[in-house]
Design a protein around this motif. Sequence first.
Motif, mmCIF file in Angstrom:
data_model
loop_
_atom_site.group_PDB
_atom_site.id
_atom_site.type_symbol
_atom_site.label_atom_id
_atom_site.label_comp_id
_atom_site.label_asym_id
_atom_site.label_seq_id
_atom_site.Cartn_x
_atom_site.Cartn_y
_atom_site.Cartn_z
ATOM 1 N N ASN A 116 14.175 -1.291 4.119
ATOM 2 C CA ASN A 116 13.598 -0.392 5.124
ATOM 3 C C ASN A 116 12.919 0.809 4.479
ATOM 4 N N ILE A 117 13.502 1.339 3.434
ATOM 5 C CA ILE A 117 12.878 2.455 2.714
ATOM 6 C C ILE A 117 11.550 2.018 2.109
ATOM 7 N N GLN A 119 9.643 -0.461 3.118
ATOM 8 C CA GLN A 119 8.692 -0.685 4.210
ATOM 9 C C GLN A 119 8.097 0.621 4.711
ATOM 10 N N ILE A 120 8.936 1.631 4.876
ATOM 11 C CA ILE A 120 8.448 2.931 5.334
ATOM 12 C C ILE A 120 7.498 3.522 4.294
ATOM 13 N N LYS A 121 7.858 3.420 3.036
ATOM 14 C CA LYS A 121 7.012 3.935 1.955
ATOM 15 C C LYS A 121 5.663 3.222 1.945
ATOM 16 N N ASN A 122 5.688 1.898 2.084
ATOM 17 C CA ASN A 122 4.437 1.138 2.115
ATOM 18 C C ASN A 122 3.607 1.484 3.335
ATOM 19 N N TYR A 123 4.227 1.730 4.466
ATOM 20 C CA TYR A 123 3.530 2.089 5.693
ATOM 21 C C TYR A 123 2.847 3.448 5.539
ATOM 22 N N ILE A 124 3.540 4.388 4.935
ATOM 23 C CA ILE A 124 2.999 5.732 4.743
ATOM 24 C C ILE A 124 1.827 5.700 3.764
#
Length: 126
Positions: A116-117, A119-124
Motif C-alpha cells: 500500500n505504501i 502504491q501510494i508513492k507510485n500514485y503521487i
Amino acid sequence: MQKRTPYVMAFIVLLLIEVIIALFIHDRFIRPYIGDVLVVIVIYCFARIFTLKIKLLPIYIFIFAVAVECLQFLNIVGCLGLGGNTLANVVIGTSFDWKDIICYAVGCIFIVVIDNIVQIKNYIMI
C-alpha cells in the motif's frame, strides 16, 4: 520485467537471510520469530516474480503457511519417512506452534502495508 526486478532482488536477499538464520542462528528470538515472519515475505516475493499483482495473494500465502504448519502438527516429515533428512526438517518443519501462525500473520500484514505504501508513492509520483 522492470516491475519484477525489485521482487527478484528482494527474494534473493531475503532467501539468503533465511538460509543464514537456518544454518547459523540458534537463538530464542530471531530464528523462531523473525525467520517465520520473513518466510512468508520470501514466498510473496517469489510469487510476484512470476505473477502480476494479485489482490488476495498475501491471504493465499497465509493460508499456505498455516497449511504447512498444520502438516507439522500431523508430523508429515515423519509420515513421509523424511525424519532423517535435514533439508526436509528445515523446509517443512517438525513442530506445530501457534506462535508461528501469528508470525505468518505479521509477515502478511507487513506485505499488505508495504504494498500500500508503494502504491501510494507510485500514485503521487504520477
